[in-house]
Design a protein around this motif. Structure first.
Motif, PDB file in Angstrom:
ATOM      1  N   ILE A 196       0.833  -1.211   0.000  1.00 42.67           N
ATOM      2  CA  ILE A 196       0.000   0.000   0.000  1.00 42.67           C
ATOM      3  C   ILE A 196       0.864   1.255   0.000  1.00 42.67           C
ATOM      4  O   ILE A 196       0.609   2.200  -0.768  1.00 42.67           O
ATOM      5  CB  ILE A 196      -0.959  -0.004   1.209  1.00 42.67           C
ATOM      6  CG1 ILE A 196      -1.976  -1.142   1.062  1.00 42.67           C
ATOM      7  CG2 ILE A 196      -1.676   1.340   1.310  1.00 42.67           C
ATOM      8  CD1 ILE A 196      -2.900  -1.305   2.271  1.00 42.67           C
ATOM      9  N   GLY A 197       1.903   1.276   0.838  1.00 43.85           N
ATOM     10  CA  GLY A 197       2.769   2.454   0.906  1.00 43.85           C
ATOM     11  C   GLY A 197       3.440   2.769  -0.410  1.00 43.85           C
ATOM     12  O   GLY A 197       3.281   3.895  -0.943  1.00 43.85           O
ATOM     13  N   PRO A 198       4.207   1.832  -0.995  1.00 46.78           N
ATOM     14  CA  PRO A 198       4.851   2.124  -2.281  1.00 46.78           C
ATOM     15  C   PRO A 198       3.863   2.483  -3.383  1.00 46.78           C
ATOM     16  O   PRO A 198       4.118   3.391  -4.187  1.00 46.78           O
ATOM     17  CB  PRO A 198       5.596   0.826  -2.600  1.00 46.78           C
ATOM     18  CG  PRO A 198       5.797   0.158  -1.286  1.00 46.78           C
ATOM     19  CD  PRO A 198       4.611   0.525  -0.462  1.00 46.78           C
ATOM     20  N   MET A 199       2.713   1.798  -3.408  1.00 48.40           N
ATOM     21  CA  MET A 199       1.742   2.089  -4.460  1.00 48.40           C
ATOM     22  C   MET A 199       1.052   3.429  -4.234  1.00 48.40           C
ATOM     23  O   MET A 199       0.610   4.081  -5.184  1.00 48.40           O
ATOM     24  CB  MET A 199       0.715   0.963  -4.530  1.00 48.40           C
ATOM     25  CG  MET A 199       1.298  -0.361  -5.029  1.00 48.40           C
ATOM     26  SD  MET A 199       1.863  -0.292  -6.747  1.00 48.40           S
ATOM     27  CE  MET A 199       0.296  -0.408  -7.601  1.00 48.40           C
ATOM     28  N   SER A 200       0.978   3.876  -2.978  1.00 49.72           N
ATOM     29  CA  SER A 200       0.373   5.186  -2.716  1.00 49.72           C
ATOM     30  C   SER A 200       1.223   6.304  -3.311  1.00 49.72           C
ATOM     31  O   SER A 200       0.695   7.339  -3.744  1.00 49.72           O
ATOM     32  CB  SER A 200       0.192   5.395  -1.211  1.00 49.72           C
ATOM     33  OG  SER A 200       1.442   5.563  -0.554  1.00 49.72           O
ATOM     34  N   VAL A 201       2.535   6.112  -3.335  1.00 47.26           N
ATOM     35  CA  VAL A 201       3.416   7.101  -3.972  1.00 47.26           C
ATOM     36  C   VAL A 201       3.116   7.180  -5.460  1.00 47.26           C
ATOM     37  O   VAL A 201       3.100   8.261  -6.068  1.00 47.26           O
ATOM     38  CB  VAL A 201       4.898   6.743  -3.724  1.00 47.26           C
ATOM     39  CG1 VAL A 201       5.810   7.775  -4.389  1.00 47.26           C
ATOM     40  CG2 VAL A 201       5.192   6.657  -2.238  1.00 47.26           C
ATOM     41  N   LEU A 202       2.844   6.033  -6.056  1.00 46.71           N
ATOM     42  CA  LEU A 202       2.518   5.977  -7.482  1.00 46.71           C
ATOM     43  C   LEU A 202       1.214   6.732  -7.759  1.00 46.71           C
ATOM     44  O   LEU A 202       1.140   7.562  -8.679  1.00 46.71           O
ATOM     45  CB  LEU A 202       2.389   4.514  -7.902  1.00 46.71           C
ATOM     46  CG  LEU A 202       2.741   4.141  -9.339  1.00 46.71           C
ATOM     47  CD1 LEU A 202       4.157   4.538  -9.684  1.00 46.71           C
ATOM     48  CD2 LEU A 202       2.545   2.644  -9.525  1.00 46.71           C
ATOM     49  N   ALA A 203       0.187   6.440  -6.960  1.00 42.51           N
ATOM     50  CA  ALA A 203      -1.103   7.112  -7.144  1.00 42.51           C
ATOM     51  C   ALA A 203      -0.964   8.620  -6.935  1.00 42.51           C
ATOM     52  O   ALA A 203      -1.523   9.432  -7.698  1.00 42.51           O
ATOM     53  CB  ALA A 203      -2.134   6.536  -6.175  1.00 42.51           C
ATOM     54  N   LYS A 204      -0.214   8.998  -5.906  1.00 40.46           N
ATOM     55  CA  LYS A 204      -0.024  10.421  -5.613  1.00 40.46           C
ATOM     56  C   LYS A 204       0.713  11.116  -6.756  1.00 40.46           C
ATOM     57  O   LYS A 204       0.395  12.257  -7.121  1.00 40.46           O
ATOM     58  CB  LYS A 204       0.749  10.572  -4.306  1.00 40.46           C
ATOM     59  CG  LYS A 204       0.890  12.013  -3.822  1.00 40.46           C
ATOM     60  CD  LYS A 204       1.590  12.075  -2.473  1.00 40.46           C
ATOM     61  CE  LYS A 204       1.697  13.502  -1.966  1.00 40.46           C
ATOM     62  NZ  LYS A 204       2.384  13.555  -0.648  1.00 40.46           N
ATOM     63  N   THR A 205       1.689  10.434  -7.335  1.00 36.45           N
ATOM     64  CA  THR A 205       2.440  11.008  -8.454  1.00 36.45           C
ATOM     65  C   THR A 205       1.529  11.318  -9.623  1.00 36.45           C
ATOM     66  O   THR A 205       1.606  12.404 -10.225  1.00 36.45           O
ATOM     67  CB  THR A 205       3.555  10.034  -8.889  1.00 36.45           C
ATOM     68  OG1 THR A 205       4.477   9.858  -7.816  1.00 36.45           O
ATOM     69  CG2 THR A 205       4.290  10.568 -10.108  1.00 36.45           C
ATOM     70  N   ILE A 206       0.654  10.374  -9.971  1.00 32.95           N
ATOM     71  CA  ILE A 206      -0.278  10.599 -11.075  1.00 32.95           C
ATOM     72  C   ILE A 206      -1.155  11.808 -10.791  1.00 32.95           C
ATOM     73  O   ILE A 206      -1.351  12.684 -11.648  1.00 32.95           O
ATOM     74  CB  ILE A 206      -1.151   9.347 -11.311  1.00 32.95           C
ATOM     75  CG1 ILE A 206      -0.287   8.162 -11.762  1.00 32.95           C
ATOM     76  CG2 ILE A 206      -2.224   9.634 -12.354  1.00 32.95           C
ATOM     77  CD1 ILE A 206      -1.047   6.848 -11.837  1.00 32.95           C
ATOM     78  N   LYS A 207      -1.687  11.875  -9.580  1.00 32.99           N
ATOM     79  CA  LYS A 207      -2.608  12.959  -9.238  1.00 32.99           C
ATOM     80  C   LYS A 207      -1.896  14.309  -9.222  1.00 32.99           C
ATOM     81  O   LYS A 207      -2.437  15.332  -9.682  1.00 32.99           O
ATOM     82  CB  LYS A 207      -3.247  12.676  -7.882  1.00 32.99           C
ATOM     83  CG  LYS A 207      -4.420  13.586  -7.580  1.00 32.99           C
ATOM     84  CD  LYS A 207      -5.357  12.975  -6.569  1.00 32.99           C
ATOM     85  CE  LYS A 207      -6.609  13.831  -6.423  1.00 32.99           C
ATOM     86  NZ  LYS A 207      -7.618  13.190  -5.565  1.00 32.99           N
ATOM     87  N   GLN A 208      -0.676  14.329  -8.703  1.00 31.91           N
ATOM     88  CA  GLN A 208       0.070  15.587  -8.656  1.00 31.91           C
ATOM     89  C   GLN A 208       0.402  16.112 -10.048  1.00 31.91           C
ATOM     90  O   GLN A 208       0.653  17.301 -10.221  1.00 31.91           O
ATOM     91  CB  GLN A 208       1.355  15.411  -7.845  1.00 31.91           C
ATOM     92  CG  GLN A 208       1.123  15.302  -6.349  1.00 31.91           C
ATOM     93  CD  GLN A 208       2.405  15.113  -5.574  1.00 31.91           C
ATOM     94  OE1 GLN A 208       3.378  14.553  -6.091  1.00 31.91           O
ATOM     95  NE2 GLN A 208       2.405  15.545  -4.326  1.00 31.91           N
TER      96      GLN A 208
END
Length: 644
Positions: free
Chosen positions: A82-94
């Motif tokens: 969840i942690g590593p993938m949350s960085v991925l999701a946040k990157t897309i949104k940013q």
């Protein structure tokens, strides 16, 4: 604000409760950039940021496994991800897009993605894979199916927790859930086999479990409209499955085509330019009231806009075209379609040298894809004066790259921009190569690169005061030097293609089993209705990879006779004589077209330049070094232009 260039594409849309800024979606097309354990790497983050910058409303990229196993994608098999993938999701949104995630188990296709968990609905493998050593998948028990329903639901919940705002369940293209949907692959006689209702039960239970655990998370289901496997999934059944998915709680249907086994149809290889299977896509859309997404053959903004205008789908999916140009949607929105580097639909970089190789996904026409070690066009410390000899794909790519890196560039071309791509685009199925020529013509003009239409010699290089000579002059046609080749019935394939493919013959033999020979045979058989035989000295047809498979299928459908291990030795009284497995054989044909390959010209040309110009660096790229694929030419041109 209404977009004045492509108003339907850049119109606001909705999937469930999710508002999407536009109707263009970056479809799941794996990068294979993840770490071995299935977590995203630093390169994954860079690639996802670039994709989000590209202007699509939603970004899907790699799919994520619902269980832990070795494969080439990402994983959300446990809470540790969840942690590593949350960085991925946040990157897309940013970077301005909605983060989406496709979740999957590859099932039978674990063999395709180099996985180690080979399971399916039944113990059935795709015949060609089995004949080439592929393992037979293990049949899931009912208890294991129930476990997998929970795995999918738990994975979706983790994705939501990580910040992904829409989930796409992969149930297409030969993965586990599609193995159950397919009457060919599912021969069970329990509650998960037999009738369509039973074959869809697994997928419907997955949908219900996800909706139970994530009631407000928009959910798309990816289905193969037709999988093109004999006895497999039909569009009529897909329409019914789509209805079932909607009733179970799905918010959208994501339509694709084919399977990884039938990659020719899945990837649209050698098909005419345009969206794939439009009528079937419209049938599926009309069967449901939820939005449909469609991908396949949407290579240009014009194609996507028309699909939306005609009500074929609600969202257009960009997969391979986003590899060719990650800024596809952004350029379209800005009214710059001529600046979109076009996908040519070859399958070489993304399939053969990407997913099928187990390596990072590449693109034949975009050598800078996922290049994050330095700027795409590193600026030269000392600008050079560069002559580029030849304006084929290698020469054009080298010229544009060198100019963007700060060098002074001049091209010499004795014919036309595009080189042998001009002959390669004669076939109806190669229109997309013509778009690559147009792209290069446009970019050369925009970069202000001078093109001199005359043949360059070593004297030209010496007189021009150049620092670097990039030789991209291609290769010369190999002359067979056989008795009777001057007969009026004999013509070389490149001359045939360059002469509007004119032939008065009814029965033709094409000598040579490479791409040029295959294209010539298809033009004669498909477009002109002639009786065609193609011969090759090799034991088998030798176009490599998925393109070779596509050619074999097309040649078979066109009724072309293929004679391997057969060598042309002479032409006597207009009839070609061959040495083959049964000795000498004369074919009763009206015309012999020779596609004998090419002879590289680099070594001879380099020697001539170096004799006259001691201080000029000479670089060879493309077919002038060895006759190969468009991908080799483009990538060598880019590398040469970056390293002057």
């Amino acid at each position: 604000m209404k977009n004045k260039f492509y108003p339907k594409t850049f119109e606001r849309g909705y999937i469930g409760n999710l508002e999407v800024e536009n109707r263009a979606i970056r479809m799941p097309m794996g990068t294979e950039l993840g770490n071995p354990d299935g977590s995203p790497s630093w390169a994954s983050l860079k690639a996802y940021a670039e994709a989000a910058d590209g202007g699509t409303g939603i970004v899907f990229m790699d799919n994520a496994g619902v269980t832990q196993f070795h494969h080439v994608g990402l994983s959300l098999a446990s809470d540790n991800y969840i942690g590593p993938m949350s960085v991925l999701a946040k990157t897309i949104k940013q970077h301005g897009a909605i983060p989406g995630l496709q979740i999957v188990h590859p099932g039978r296709d674990a063999a395709f993605v180099r996985g180690d968990d080979l399971i399916s609905s039944s113990r059935i493998q795709w015949e060609p894979w089995y004949e080439n050593g592929g393992a037979v998948p293990r049949e899931l028990t009912i208890e294991e199916i129930h476990d997998f329903v929970g795995y999918f639901g738990d994975c979706a919940l983790r994705a939501q927790t990580a910040g992904f705002e829409i989930i796409d369940v992969h149930a297409a293209c030969g993965v586990l859930l599609s193995n159950f949907l397919s009457p060919r692959n599912n021969t069970r006689n329990d509650m998960y086999g037999g009738s369509l209702h039973n074959r869809a039960r697994f997928l419907l239970e997955v949908i219900r479990d996800i909706k139970k655990k994530c009631p407000n998370l928009p959910l798309a289901i990816r289905l193969s409209g037709i999988d093109f496997e004999p006895g497999g999934i039909t569009v009529e059944e897909t329409c019914e499955v789509a209805k079932m998915c909607e009733a179970a709680g799905a918010d959208a249907i994501n339509i694709t085509w084919g399977s990884h086994a039938e990659v020719i149809n899945a990837a649209g290889l050698l098909s005419k330019h345009g969206a794939n299977h439009v009528e079937a896509a419209k049938m599926i859309k009309d069967a449901v009231s939820i939005p449909t997404m469609l991908c396949g053959g949407i290579y240009s903004p014009e194609i996507g806009e028309k699909l939306l205008e005609d009500g074929v789908c609600d969202f257009i999916g960009i997969g391979k075209p986003a590899l060719a140009d990650p800024m596809w949607a952004k350029k379209a929105a800005e009214g710059r379609p001529e600046d979109i580097r076009p996908c040519i639909g070859c399958g070489v970089g993304c399939h053969d040298r990407g997913m099928l190789s187990g390596g990072v996904v590449q693109c034949a026409v975009n050598a800078a894809l996922y290049k994050f070690d330095e700027p795409v066009y590193p600026q030269a410390e000392v600008p050079k004066k560069v002559i580029i000899i030849g304006a084929g794909p290698a020469g054009c790519e080298a010229a544009i790259t060198a100019k963007k890196c700060g060098h002074d560039v001049t091209i010499y071309e004795k014919r036309k921009i595009g080189g042998v791509l001009k002959e390669a685009t004669v076939s109806d199925s190669k229109e997309d190569l013509g778009h690559l020529i147009t792209y290069y013509e446009t970019q050369l003009k925009k970069e202000g690169i001078e093109v001199i239409y005359e043949e360059a010699t070593a004297g030209t290089v010496a007189a021009g005061g150049f620092d670097v000579a990039i030789v991209a002059c291609g290769a010369t046609v190999r002359n067979l030097n056989i008795d009777g080749q001057d007969d009026p019935s004999v013509v070389y394939a490149m001359d045939f293609l360059d002469n509007d493919c004119k032939s008065d013959a009814d029965r033709v033999v094409v000598v040579g089993g490479g791409i040029v020979g295959a294209e010539t045979a298809l033009i004669l058989a498909e477009e002109q209705g002639k009786d065609v035989t193609i011969t090759t000295r090799s034991p088998e047809f030798f176009v490599p990879g998925v393109m070779g498979i596509a050619y074999m299928v097309r040649l078979g459908m066109a009724g072309v006779t293929i004679k391997p291990s057969t060598q042309l030795v002479a032409v006597k009284d207009g009839k070609p004589m061959f040495a083959g497995p049964r000795g000498l054989e004369t074919l009763d044909v009206d015309q012999t077209i020779i596609s004998s390959g090419f002879v590289p010209a680099f070594n001879q040309f380099r020697a001539q330049i170096e004799e006259k110009c001691e201080d000029v660096r000479v670089i060879g790229i493309g077919d002038c070094k060895a006759s190969r694929m468009v991908m080799d030419a483009v990538h060598e041109g880019y590398i040469a232009g970056c390293n002057l």
